[in-house]
Write a protein that holds these residues in place. Structure first.
Motif, PDB file in Angstrom:
ATOM      1  N   ALA A  26     -24.333 -32.836 -40.186  1.00  0.00           N
ATOM      2  CA  ALA A  26     -24.888 -34.179 -40.357  1.00  0.00           C
ATOM      3  C   ALA A  26     -26.281 -34.277 -39.740  1.00  0.00           C
ATOM      4  O   ALA A  26     -27.196 -34.852 -40.348  1.00  0.00           O
ATOM      5  CB  ALA A  26     -23.946 -35.219 -39.741  1.00  0.00           C
ATOM      6  N   LEU A  27     -26.456 -33.728 -38.543  1.00  0.00           N
ATOM      7  CA  LEU A  27     -27.771 -33.757 -37.890  1.00  0.00           C
ATOM      8  C   LEU A  27     -28.818 -32.995 -38.694  1.00  0.00           C
ATOM      9  O   LEU A  27     -29.963 -33.451 -38.854  1.00  0.00           O
ATOM     10  CB  LEU A  27     -27.672 -33.169 -36.478  1.00  0.00           C
ATOM     11  N   ILE A  28     -28.450 -31.831 -39.211  1.00  0.00           N
ATOM     12  CA  ILE A  28     -29.373 -31.012 -39.994  1.00  0.00           C
ATOM     13  C   ILE A  28     -29.759 -31.732 -41.286  1.00  0.00           C
ATOM     14  O   ILE A  28     -30.939 -31.832 -41.633  1.00  0.00           O
ATOM     15  CB  ILE A  28     -28.763 -29.624 -40.287  1.00  0.00           C
ATOM     16  N   LYS A  29     -28.774 -32.248 -42.001  1.00  0.00           N
ATOM     17  CA  LYS A  29     -29.060 -32.954 -43.252  1.00  0.00           C
ATOM     18  C   LYS A  29     -29.931 -34.173 -43.009  1.00  0.00           C
ATOM     19  O   LYS A  29     -30.877 -34.429 -43.761  1.00  0.00           O
ATOM     20  CB  LYS A  29     -27.753 -33.355 -43.936  1.00  0.00           C
ATOM     21  N   LYS A  69     -30.781 -30.506 -30.499  1.00  0.00           N
ATOM     22  CA  LYS A  69     -29.728 -31.495 -30.749  1.00  0.00           C
ATOM     23  C   LYS A  69     -28.414 -30.848 -31.195  1.00  0.00           C
ATOM     24  O   LYS A  69     -27.382 -31.500 -31.192  1.00  0.00           O
ATOM     25  CB  LYS A  69     -30.170 -32.476 -31.838  1.00  0.00           C
ATOM     26  N   LEU A  70     -28.469 -29.594 -31.590  1.00  0.00           N
ATOM     27  CA  LEU A  70     -27.307 -28.923 -32.172  1.00  0.00           C
ATOM     28  C   LEU A  70     -26.460 -28.227 -31.115  1.00  0.00           C
ATOM     29  O   LEU A  70     -26.921 -27.961 -30.009  1.00  0.00           O
ATOM     30  CB  LEU A  70     -27.779 -27.910 -33.217  1.00  0.00           C
ATOM     31  N   SER A  71     -25.238 -27.913 -31.502  1.00  0.00           N
ATOM     32  CA  SER A  71     -24.334 -27.170 -30.620  1.00  0.00           C
ATOM     33  C   SER A  71     -24.957 -25.829 -30.257  1.00  0.00           C
ATOM     34  O   SER A  71     -25.642 -25.214 -31.067  1.00  0.00           O
ATOM     35  CB  SER A  71     -23.010 -26.896 -31.333  1.00  0.00           C
ATOM     36  N   SER A  72     -24.684 -25.388 -29.035  1.00  0.00           N
ATOM     37  CA  SER A  72     -25.207 -24.082 -28.631  1.00  0.00           C
ATOM     38  C   SER A  72     -24.453 -22.978 -29.366  1.00  0.00           C
ATOM     39  O   SER A  72     -23.297 -23.141 -29.746  1.00  0.00           O
ATOM     40  CB  SER A  72     -25.107 -23.912 -27.123  1.00  0.00           C
ATOM     41  N   ILE A 100     -25.693 -24.217 -45.268  1.00  0.00           N
ATOM     42  CA  ILE A 100     -25.801 -25.537 -45.859  1.00  0.00           C
ATOM     43  C   ILE A 100     -26.846 -25.364 -46.966  1.00  0.00           C
ATOM     44  O   ILE A 100     -28.018 -25.104 -46.691  1.00  0.00           O
ATOM     45  CB  ILE A 100     -26.280 -26.611 -44.869  1.00  0.00           C
ATOM     46  N   TYR A 101     -26.398 -25.469 -48.217  1.00  0.00           N
ATOM     47  CA  TYR A 101     -27.278 -25.227 -49.346  1.00  0.00           C
ATOM     48  C   TYR A 101     -28.043 -26.499 -49.735  1.00  0.00           C
ATOM     49  O   TYR A 101     -27.528 -27.597 -49.650  1.00  0.00           O
ATOM     50  CB  TYR A 101     -26.470 -24.712 -50.537  1.00  0.00           C
TER      51      TYR A 101
END
Length: 105
Positions: A26-29, A69-72, A100-101
Motif C-alpha cells: 500500500a505504501l509503495i503504490k 517507511k517500509l518494513s526492514s 508489484i507489477y
C-alpha cells in the motif's frame, strides 16, 4: 496485478518468510501514484516471481524517503524498481522473490 512470492529462511530455531507485505504494498503504490514521474517509466522486461534477474536489467533502489517507511529486510534482500515494477530480490542469486507489477502506471 500483484504477486506474492514465498521464500523461507530457516535456521535451527526459526523460519522467516520474506515477501512484500500488504502494508508495504500500500505504501509503495501510494508513493508512486503521487509521483510526478509515475507515467514516465518505460515498460520493463517481464520479470517473473521465482525467476532470475538478468545482469542487463537496469534497476534502481527505491527512493530513501519511501524505503524508510517500509518494513526492514534482511541484508540478503533488496527492493528495487525497474521500469514500472517494484521487485524484491535475493541479492546473492538475484532471484526475484516478490513483485508489484505496473506500480507506476
Amino acid at each position: 496485478t500483484a504477486t506474492s512470492g514465498r521464500v523461507v529462511i530457516k535456521d535451527d530455531s526459526a523460519a522467516t518468510e520474506i515477501r512484500i507485505n500488504a502494508s508495504d504494498r500500500a505504501l509503495i503504490k501510494d508513493y508512486y501514484r503521487k509521483s510526478p514521474l509515475a507515467n514516465a517509466a518505460p515498460r520493463s522486461l517481464p520479470l517473473l516471481r521465482g525467476g532470475s534477474l538478468l545482469a542487463n536489467v537496469k534497476v534502481e533502489p527505491l527512493p530513501p524517503a519511501l524505503e524508510r517507511k517500509l518494513s526492514s529486510l534482511p541484508t540478503s534482500h533488496v527492493r528495487w524498481i525497474t521500469g514500472r515494477d517494484v521487485i524484491l530480490v535475493e541479492k546473492k542469486m538475484r532471484t526475484i522473490v516478490d513483485a508489484i507489477y505496473d506500480v507506476t502506471k
